[in-house]
Structures are given as structure tokens and as C-alpha cells.
Design a protein around this motif. Structure first.
Motif, PDB file in Angstrom:
ATOM      1  N   PHE A   1       0.846  -1.195   0.000  1.00  0.00           N
ATOM      2  CA  PHE A   1       0.000   0.000   0.000  1.00  0.00           C
ATOM      3  C   PHE A   1       0.880   1.243   0.000  1.00  0.00           C
ATOM      4  O   PHE A   1       1.955   1.233   0.591  1.00  0.00           O
ATOM      5  N   ALA A   2       0.406   2.291  -0.666  1.00  0.00           N
ATOM      6  CA  ALA A   2       1.107   3.582  -0.611  1.00  0.00           C
ATOM      7  C   ALA A   2       0.051   4.667  -0.412  1.00  0.00           C
ATOM      8  O   ALA A   2      -0.779   4.892  -1.297  1.00  0.00           O
ATOM      9  N   ALA A   3       0.081   5.290   0.748  1.00  0.00           N
ATOM     10  CA  ALA A   3      -0.962   6.256   1.108  1.00  0.00           C
ATOM     11  C   ALA A   3      -0.981   7.457   0.165  1.00  0.00           C
ATOM     12  O   ALA A   3      -2.007   8.120   0.024  1.00  0.00           O
ATOM     13  N   ASP A   4       0.160   7.743  -0.481  1.00  0.00           N
ATOM     14  CA  ASP A   4       0.235   8.922  -1.356  1.00  0.00           C
ATOM     15  C   ASP A   4       0.261   8.532  -2.836  1.00  0.00           C
ATOM     16  O   ASP A   4       0.666   9.324  -3.680  1.00  0.00           O
ATOM     17  N   CYS A   5      -0.160   7.310  -3.157  1.00  0.00           N
ATOM     18  CA  CYS A   5      -0.113   6.855  -4.550  1.00  0.00           C
ATOM     19  C   CYS A   5      -1.030   7.722  -5.429  1.00  0.00           C
ATOM     20  O   CYS A   5      -2.155   8.022  -5.062  1.00  0.00           O
ATOM     21  N   ARG A   6      -0.502   8.103  -6.587  1.00  0.00           N
ATOM     22  CA  ARG A   6      -1.290   8.857  -7.572  1.00  0.00           C
ATOM     23  C   ARG A   6      -1.032   8.269  -8.964  1.00  0.00           C
ATOM     24  O   ARG A   6      -0.982   8.991  -9.957  1.00  0.00           O
ATOM     25  N   ALA A   7      -0.846   6.970  -8.996  1.00  0.00           N
ATOM     26  CA  ALA A   7      -0.448   6.315 -10.256  1.00  0.00           C
ATOM     27  C   ALA A   7      -1.554   6.324 -11.299  1.00  0.00           C
ATOM     28  O   ALA A   7      -1.282   6.119 -12.480  1.00  0.00           O
ATOM     29  N   CYS A   8      -2.795   6.528 -10.886  1.00  0.00           N
ATOM     30  CA  CYS A   8      -3.910   6.577 -11.844  1.00  0.00           C
ATOM     31  C   CYS A   8      -4.347   8.037 -11.978  1.00  0.00           C
ATOM     32  O   CYS A   8      -5.013   8.569 -11.076  1.00  0.00           O
ATOM     33  N   PRO A   9      -3.996   8.691 -13.080  1.00  0.00           N
ATOM     34  CA  PRO A   9      -4.256  10.137 -13.183  1.00  0.00           C
ATOM     35  C   PRO A   9      -5.730  10.502 -13.066  1.00  0.00           C
ATOM     36  O   PRO A   9      -6.074  11.491 -12.424  1.00  0.00           O
ATOM     37  N   ARG A  10      -6.604   9.697 -13.670  1.00  0.00           N
ATOM     38  CA  ARG A  10      -8.039  10.019 -13.613  1.00  0.00           C
ATOM     39  C   ARG A  10      -8.532   9.976 -12.171  1.00  0.00           C
ATOM     40  O   ARG A  10      -9.280  10.848 -11.707  1.00  0.00           O
ATOM     41  N   LEU A  11      -8.087   8.966 -11.414  1.00  0.00           N
ATOM     42  CA  LEU A  11      -8.548   8.822 -10.028  1.00  0.00           C
ATOM     43  C   LEU A  11      -7.937   9.894  -9.130  1.00  0.00           C
ATOM     44  O   LEU A  11      -8.609  10.431  -8.246  1.00  0.00           O
ATOM     45  N   ALA A  12      -6.666  10.222  -9.372  1.00  0.00           N
ATOM     46  CA  ALA A  12      -6.020  11.263  -8.562  1.00  0.00           C
ATOM     47  C   ALA A  12      -6.738  12.600  -8.769  1.00  0.00           C
ATOM     48  O   ALA A  12      -6.991  13.344  -7.807  1.00  0.00           O
TER      49      ALA A  12
END
Ligand code: SF4
Length: 213
Positions: free
Chosen positions: A9-20
Motif C-alpha cells: 500500500f502507498a498512502a500517497d499513490c497517484r499512479a492513476c491520473p483520472r482517479l487522482a
């Protein structure tokens, strides 16, 4: 960046641009909401892993705990409690003191998707977390809530999606030590239309108990 191998898990993950971008918008409208990747809940050494689809807008996305705070968790936590997997029958807030026993709950996609519908690329991108979690846990039983969760579990195991067919109540040998059990998702729609009834869900958990001994 997609998840690093072995990263659960990564609390700061933004790997999916649409979801971020969607979460940024949600944070503006609901500053009190968690509105970020939702971590799994429950001990990592649990023998039962439950995999759902993704956080719900006013449930897990708001509270920061899977299936907590909205209707999707009502039947799930009631049933978990009846079968000794949860310390209380209701999950309302992340700080309500509820504990899971020998059970862990996660989602195939850790961030809230628009209309509750992640796209295939997002399911693929988030799958590294699920794969790492399954490897770290080595659960005896995995309960897939819905076909998207079922497919994400196969993908995480490196199996072709056509290798094991999703059907409510179906059981599959995922590997030598892990049994995969399929269920319809315990969503408000499925429970209110009685596609999934408490009796059906209870029957699955009785089987899970038998498998775990
Ligand atoms: S859905 Fe998963 S991979 Fe995508 S941004 Fe959220 S945590 Fe990262």
C-alpha cells in the motif's frame, strides 16, 4: 508510477491520473473526507482475505476504512460478526473500535472511481498492491465480492482471466493452499433487489468457517 513490487500500500499513490484528479475534486467538495487511497483493514496474518471492488464515495472514501460508513458494509459486517470474524456487527467510523479477527478486507482498486467504475487500466495499475498483499498474507481463503474482484485476484496470481469462471458460490483452488470463493458483491443494489440475501451470504461464511476449521 505503478506500485513497486512487494509494496502492499502507498498512502500517497497517484499512479492513476483520472482517479487522482477525481479525488482532488472530491477533497474540495468534502474537505472532511479521507479522499485518498484506502488501506486494507485487518491483520496481515489473517487466514481470510475479502476483496471488494473499490471505496464508495460516502463510505470507505469518507471514513478511510473499507466498507465503513455506508450501506455496502451493513450485511458484510453483520455476517462477519455472526461468524466470529468481527468484534461488532456495525462499522460506522474508522475510530469506532471495531476489530477484525483472522480476517482482512481490501479492495481491488484502492481509490474511489467515478460512478464506482474503475477502468481496466486502473484495475491493472492497482493490481500490484493486491498481488503483494496476497503474497505477504498467504491466506487460506479469499472471498471475492463480485466479478471484478474475482478477476483482479486471478490477475494478481498471474492466471488467465478465463481460467476460473466467476459464479456466486463457486469455489476454486487458487493454489495448493488457497481456496477462492466467489460471492455477489454485498452492494446496496444487490441486497435490496435480493440478488444477494443474508441467507446466501451466511451460507458462504459457514463454508469459509468449515475451510478454516
Ligand atoms: S487506484 Fe491504486 S494504483 Fe491507482 S492511484 Fe489509487 S492506490 Fe494508486
Amino acid at each position: 508510477m505503478p506500485p513497486e513490487p512487494h509494496e502492499i500500500f502507498a498512502a500517497d499513490c497517484r499512479a492513476c491520473p483520472r482517479l487522482a484528479a477525481f479525488l482532488e475534486d472530491v477533497r474540495t467538495k468534502h474537505p472532511e473526507y479521507h479522499a485518498a487511497p484506502v488501506p486494507s483493514f485487518g491483520p496481515l496474518d489473517a487466514r481470510l482475505l475479502i476483496v471488494g471492488l473499490a471505496p464508495g464515495m460516502h463510505g470507505a472514501n469518507a471514513t478511510g476504512r473499507p466498507f465503513t460508513g455506508d450501506y455496502a458494509g451493513v450485511l458484510l459486517y453483520q455476517t462477519l460478526h455472526e461468524h466470529g470474524f468481527a468484534s461488532a456487527p456495525e462499522s460506522t467510523r474508522a475510530d469506532d473500535g471495531l476489530e477484525l479477527v483472522d480476517c482482512r478486507i481490501t479492495n481491488a482498486v484502492k481509490c474511489l472511481p467515478p460512478q464506482n467504475k474503475p477502468i481496466t487500466e486502473e484495475i491493472r495499475t492497482c493490481n500490484g498492491f493486491l498481488a503483494a498483499e496476497m503474497t505477504a498474507m498467504q491466506p487460506r481463503v479469499i472471498l471475492a465480492l463480485g466479478k471484478i474482484a474475482h478477476d483482479a485476484i486471478l490477475r494478481a496470481k498471474g492466471l488467465p482471466l478465463s481460467s476460473l469462471r466467476f459464479a456466486h458460490g463457486a469455489e476454486h483452488e487458487l493454489d495448493a493452499q488457497t481456496r477462492l470463493i466467489d460471492s455477489y458483491h454485498c452492494s446496496r443494489y444487490n441486497t435490496q433487489t435480493r440478488r444477494l440475501t443474508p441467507t446466501m451470504f451466511n451460507e458462504l461464511f459457514a463454508r469459509i468457517r468449515t475451510h478454516l476449521g
